[in-house]
Design a protein around this motif. Sequence first.
Motif, PDB file in Angstrom:
ATOM      1  N   ASN A 548       0.743  -1.208   0.008  1.00 38.61           N
ATOM      2  CA  ASN A 548       0.079   0.042  -0.033  1.00 38.61           C
ATOM      3  C   ASN A 548       0.992   1.294  -0.046  1.00 38.61           C
ATOM      4  O   ASN A 548       0.609   2.131  -0.665  1.00 38.61           O
ATOM      5  N   LYS A 641     -12.967   2.258  13.761  1.00 39.91           N
ATOM      6  CA  LYS A 641     -12.569   1.173  13.058  1.00 39.91           C
ATOM      7  C   LYS A 641     -12.818   1.545  11.352  1.00 39.91           C
ATOM      8  O   LYS A 641     -11.991   1.205  10.599  1.00 39.91           O
ATOM      9  N   ARG A 642     -13.716   2.097  11.100  1.00 36.15           N
ATOM     10  CA  ARG A 642     -14.130   2.642   9.509  1.00 36.15           C
ATOM     11  C   ARG A 642     -13.548   3.757   9.058  1.00 36.15           C
ATOM     12  O   ARG A 642     -13.347   3.865   8.052  1.00 36.15           O
ATOM     13  N   PHE A 643     -13.566   4.677   9.855  1.00 36.27           N
ATOM     14  CA  PHE A 643     -13.119   6.137   9.373  1.00 36.27           C
ATOM     15  C   PHE A 643     -11.792   6.660   9.899  1.00 36.27           C
ATOM     16  O   PHE A 643     -10.803   7.004   9.242  1.00 36.27           O
ATOM     17  N   HIS A 646      -8.381   4.646   9.132  1.00 36.25           N
ATOM     18  CA  HIS A 646      -8.162   4.714   7.773  1.00 36.25           C
ATOM     19  C   HIS A 646      -7.349   5.887   7.658  1.00 36.25           C
ATOM     20  O   HIS A 646      -6.420   6.265   6.821  1.00 36.25           O
ATOM     21  N   HIS A 647      -8.014   7.200   7.985  1.00 35.08           N
ATOM     22  CA  HIS A 647      -7.218   8.418   7.397  1.00 35.08           C
ATOM     23  C   HIS A 647      -6.149   8.944   8.108  1.00 35.08           C
ATOM     24  O   HIS A 647      -5.061   9.179   7.690  1.00 35.08           O
ATOM     25  N   GLN A 650      -3.725   6.800   6.321  1.00 39.20           N
ATOM     26  CA  GLN A 650      -3.422   7.542   5.173  1.00 39.20           C
ATOM     27  C   GLN A 650      -2.463   8.895   5.339  1.00 39.20           C
ATOM     28  O   GLN A 650      -1.387   8.982   4.419  1.00 39.20           O
ATOM     29  N   CYS A 678      -6.898  -3.234  11.878  1.00 35.52           N
ATOM     30  CA  CYS A 678      -5.954  -3.289  10.964  1.00 35.52           C
ATOM     31  C   CYS A 678      -4.721  -2.679  11.156  1.00 35.52           C
ATOM     32  O   CYS A 678      -3.901  -2.272  10.451  1.00 35.52           O
TER      33      CYS A 678
END
Length: 727
Positions: A548, A641-643, A646-647, A650, A678
């Motif tokens: 990634n 968990k979902r947002f 991830h950011h 990133q 994750c």
Amino acid sequence: MPREPWPLSLCVWSLCFSTGEATTFSPGCFHAIGKLFGFSLNNARLSPSLIEELCLELSNTSIQNLSLSNNQLYTTSNTTFIGLQQTNLTMLDLSHNSLSVIGNDSFAWLPHLEYLFLEYNNIEHLSSRSFYGLSNVRYLNLRRSFTKQSISLASLPKIDDFSFQWLKFLEYLNMEDNTFPGIKSNTFTGLTRLRCLSLSNSFSSLRTLTNETFLSLAGSPLLILNLTKNKISKIESGAFSWLGHLNVLDLGLNEIGQELTGQEWRGLENIVEIYLSYNKYLELTSNSFALVPSLQRLMLRRVALKNVDSSPSSFHPLRNLTILDLSNNNIANINDELLKGLEKLEILNLQHNNLARLWKHANPGGPIHFLKGLSHLHILNLASNGFDEVPAEVFKDLRELKSIDLGLNNLNILPPSVFDNQVLLKSLSLQKNLITSVEKNVFGPAFKNLSNLDMSFNPFDCTCESIAWFVTWINDTHTNISELSSRYLCNTPPQYRGFPVMLFDISPCKDSAPFELLFMINSSILLIFILIVLLIHFEGWKISFYWNVSVHRVLGFKEVDRQPEQFEYAAYIIHAYKDRDWVWEHFSPMEEEDHTLRFCLEERDFKAGVLELEAIVSSIRRSRKIIFVITQNLLKDPLCKRFKVHHAVQQAIEQNLDSIILIFLEDIPDYKLNHALCLRRGMFKSHCILNWPVQKERSIKVMKKQQEFQFTFIGTLVQTTLVGILL
């Protein structure tokens, strides 16, 4: 020197009468023939008077070659050949005539003669005028021309001084198989063009060669001297000092027994070959050949050679040596310096010695590599030495070898790499050894360009493992292998004993070859598959994570090189809603203690009226660090968990992989952390992972050292991307 044939362009007419008896020659009997160039009257039993009459009839003809062999010419006088005075005779054959007397001036009428054959006669005395007039003779054959009438010394044939003085252009003189008493000071005086002199088996009492023996040859440009079979027992210092032009000296088959000090060869400045084979004994010293550095060929076969292991080596001065024969000497002790410096050596004969110990690994000091440095060696003969071992690197330096003879030894197993450098090999002899197996990994390199192979009389083991490759090679090769059907026989197993190797059935052996290849391919594929599965199972998350990171770098994302003052917050705190009290309780005091620290707390710093998701993204971008407060509540928080995770990841990929700090308030197993967020501990360096409250003080120090944070980017998949925080 062989007789030269009569030139075909000149032999317009030639006559031959043999095994007959002529009584007279009619006047003018040959003049009607025309151009008569060759005339042979061998075995005709002509008397001296008839020969004189014949020569008169040949007068004024074109005769050039006259053969009168095996007649009854027992004597010649100054009138015998007078009739040939008006001819251009160039060859005269008087051999096998029992000629006992050569009268003075007998050949005075033959000024054009070039070849004179007098072999196999009974000449008793050669006077100073026997060869008068033969100023143009180039070849004279006197082999077995002199006879010994009785056992007394007085009856020995005599050669007067200056007997050869008239032969100004003589180049070849053959005096073999005679019984001369010796060589006098003027025997060969006057031979100013002599190039080859053969005195093999010519003397009855030439036991010692002194510095006066060849004095009469001092004015001759002699190149070749043959002294074999004369029972010579000693060579004194300077014996050949008069022969400065000599190239070849043959002293073989004598009885020489002495220590070679080197002075024996003094004066031989141009010597190329010395043949000393088949003598009584020779003892070497370090200076044995020091005075003949021009020597190229040295033959020392069967001379009971002694002191071969002298140091420095006797052969060390012979830098131009190309041929060395030391065979049949029962040599047992040599050192690795024996052939040192002989870089031009091309032929080496060491057969019939006792060198077996030298190549044994059990030898004190290990095997003796006496062949090292012979990079130009072409022919090597080591037959009959009792070898039962061959060191793996014994032929390593011999890259130009074309012939190897290891026959009549006791070799059984050869090292796999022994012939690896012998790609130019043309002849290989391994006959009469104990070789049972001929395998490709041993003999493959040697057999590539082979022209002749001799492995006869070996006890071959006729099994697939031992000779299957050999049989296949035999059936496909063009190499010369003599007596293949009778000398290459199986010895084992019992059912094949005496069976020709070439008829061994290899079809069962071939069946296993594809299976072995298939087995190796399948095994390799299975092993690779298992390794990939294990790698994915245990390290798959790392591969995914770094993949990634790499994709983002390839797509154009770069690290943001921003100064600390460009960030509004020191860190953005990600926590579960249920942990807000704990966060407020512990992070607010830090801000109060150090006014340079300012954390982004959602409950306090989010602007009213701004969408929550938009506020989260904006706040993360304005924060230098991102702190995760890890609890069971965080693992269950759907927004985290979902947002948020991830950011945050990133942001770390785009900005700096060192910008995430994990604070564990509870003991959370790594698999649960990975399943929920994750994330794995292995993605970060140890100083970016804190356990509360044990490392509370460490956390405070980390936040206070905000000016020391640096942004780095690691773009490869094999390096760790978990960049630590500066303490």
